[in-house]
Scaffold this active site. Structure first.
Site, PDB file in Angstrom:
ATOM      1  N   GLU A  46       0.829  -1.339   0.086  1.00 20.85           N
ATOM      2  CA  GLU A  46      -0.029  -0.049   0.012  1.00 20.85           C
ATOM      3  C   GLU A  46       1.101   1.166  -0.050  1.00 20.85           C
ATOM      4  OE1 GLU A  46      -1.495   3.560   1.309  1.00 20.85           O
ATOM      5  OE2 GLU A  46      -0.668   2.236   2.815  1.00 20.85           O
ATOM      6  N   SER A  47       0.538   2.172  -0.771  1.00 15.22           N
ATOM      7  CA  SER A  47       1.655   3.233  -1.197  1.00 15.22           C
ATOM      8  C   SER A  47       1.754   4.180   0.129  1.00 15.22           C
ATOM      9  CB  SER A  47       0.838   4.043  -2.254  1.00 15.22           C
ATOM     10  OG  SER A  47      -0.193   4.760  -2.009  1.00 15.22           O
ATOM     11  N   LYS A  48       0.869   4.590   0.717  1.00 17.31           N
ATOM     12  CA  LYS A  48       1.181   5.518   2.091  1.00 17.31           C
ATOM     13  C   LYS A  48       1.914   4.712   3.189  1.00 17.31           C
ATOM     14  CE  LYS A  48      -0.784   8.337   5.585  1.00 17.31           C
ATOM     15  NZ  LYS A  48      -2.041   8.775   6.511  1.00 17.31           N
ATOM     16  N   CYS A  68      -8.721   7.073  -6.049  1.00 17.77           N
ATOM     17  CA  CYS A  68      -8.280   6.006  -5.212  1.00 17.77           C
ATOM     18  C   CYS A  68      -9.243   5.418  -4.541  1.00 17.77           C
ATOM     19  CB  CYS A  68      -7.312   6.696  -4.121  1.00 17.77           C
ATOM     20  SG  CYS A  68      -7.042   5.494  -2.582  1.00 17.77           S
ATOM     21  N   ASP A  87      -6.412  10.022  -9.539  1.00 14.08           N
ATOM     22  CA  ASP A  87      -5.013   9.438  -9.966  1.00 14.08           C
ATOM     23  C   ASP A  87      -5.145   9.815 -11.702  1.00 14.08           C
ATOM     24  OD1 ASP A  87      -4.333   8.401  -7.542  1.00 14.08           O
ATOM     25  OD2 ASP A  87      -5.644   6.482  -7.844  1.00 14.08           O
ATOM     26  N   HIS A 103      -4.183   1.540  -9.234  1.00 11.97           N
ATOM     27  CA  HIS A 103      -3.463   1.762 -10.360  1.00 11.97           C
ATOM     28  C   HIS A 103      -3.536   0.176 -11.015  1.00 11.97           C
ATOM     29  CE1 HIS A 103      -2.646   5.342  -8.266  1.00 11.97           C
ATOM     30  NE2 HIS A 103      -1.343   5.531  -8.926  1.00 11.97           N
ATOM     31  N   ARG A 110       2.302  10.528  -6.045  1.00 16.36           N
ATOM     32  CA  ARG A 110       1.568  11.237  -4.798  1.00 16.36           C
ATOM     33  C   ARG A 110       2.459  10.646  -3.647  1.00 16.36           C
ATOM     34  NH1 ARG A 110      -4.076   8.696  -3.810  1.00 16.36           N
ATOM     35  NH2 ARG A 110      -4.339   9.939  -5.769  1.00 16.36           N
ATOM     36  N   GLY A 111       2.666  11.823  -2.615  1.00 21.33           N
ATOM     37  CA  GLY A 111       3.630  11.236  -1.598  1.00 21.33           C
ATOM     38  C   GLY A 111       4.901  10.813  -2.066  1.00 21.33           C
TER      39      GLY A 111
END
EC number: 1.7.1.13
Length: 274
Positions: free
Chosen positions: A81-83, A181, A188, A220, A249-250
């Site tokens: 997970e990206s965060k 998202c 996105d 994505h 992002r981030g």
């Protein structure tokens, strides 16, 4: 673990001391079940992640920086997970490492463990930043077409192909991909390239189909895999490759690639919007 259990969309405390436990794996199976992908994958490929906010301290306490590029196999059981990925990389900020090689080996070990598969990693120190120039997708731009669009949820019935005519080989792209998202609802923004051999795909129909993702919620990787499935089913190409480049992002950008024929992994080209 599910996306709802992840740090995404929730207040988070930021630690600057290395902590591998911050990585939050999510099984690919959950999203693939939703679009009808079983255990036997109809494609192979990779997810290319670029991380622009990586820093640590050397043995003397001096900050070091690098840009990291990850290649996560499409057949890995999990994604990260990206965060949680951002929080994990941020945990290096006040941690000391003897060399960039130790940093690379540490990250490779941790991310591979979270993904459940061997992940390739390259760290670009500042001396190599000049290698990371801007490029754009090759091929014919679909965005040149002047057309009406009114469907903003994915609809495979929009697609058309000349199924009774001789096959062609084309590379097409659009910069008008947008999805959202599924946890936070944040937009996105992306570009997508489609390379195929088979019945000629109607360009206007393909662009309308890409535009139809505009209000769709999906990660994505899932969006690219759904595009791949829909084009295969409706347009019936013999060979197909779908490659998307999403804006960051981030401090991270995610760029999934899926194909059903023997192509080298794509270049990690960085588009102007990235």
């Amino acid at each position: 673990m599910t996306p709802e259990q992840s740090p995404l969309g929730k207040p988070s405390s930021y630690t600057e001391q290395y902590d591998a436990s911050l990585l939050f794996p999510i099984a690919r199976k959950n999203a693939r079940d939703q679009i009808g992908i079983g255990a036997t994958l109809p494609f192979f490929g990779t997810d290319i992640w670029n991380a622009y906010e990586l820093s640590w301290l050397n043995a003397r306490g001096k900050p070091q920086i690098a840009i990291a590029t990850f290649y996560v196999p499409a057949d890995s059981p999990n994604i990260v997970e990206s965060k949680s990925f951002k929080l994990y990389l941020g945990s290096f900020a006040q941690s000391s490492f003897d060399s960039i090689d130790v940093v690379r080996d540490t990250i490779k070990r941790d991310v591979s463990a979270a993904c459940g598969s061997s992940v390739s990693l390259h760290l670009y120190p500042p001396a190599e930043f000049s290698k990371l120039g801007l490029e754009e997708f090759e091929g014919t731009s679909l965005d040149r077409l002047d057309l009406d669009a009114e469907v903003y949820q994915p609809d495979a019935s929009i697609l058309k192909a000349a199924l009774d005519e001789a096959p062609v080989e084309e590379t097409l792209f659009s910069n008008l991909l947008k999805s959202n998202c599924p946890v936070t609802g944040q937009p996105d923004w992306g570009s997508v390239q489609i390379h195929y051999v088979g019945p000629q795909i109607d360009h206007a129909a393909l662009l309308r189909y890409i535009i139809s993702y505009r209000n769709h919620t999906g990660f994505h990787e899932q969006c690219v895999e759904k595009i791949f499935l829909d084009v295969m089913k409706v347009c019936q190409p013999v060979k197909l490759a779908v490659y998307a480049r999403y804006t960051r992002r981030g401090g991270l950008d995610i760029n999934p690639f899926r194909t059903n024929f023997n192509l080298p992994m794509p270049d990690n080209l960085r588009t102007a919007r990235q």
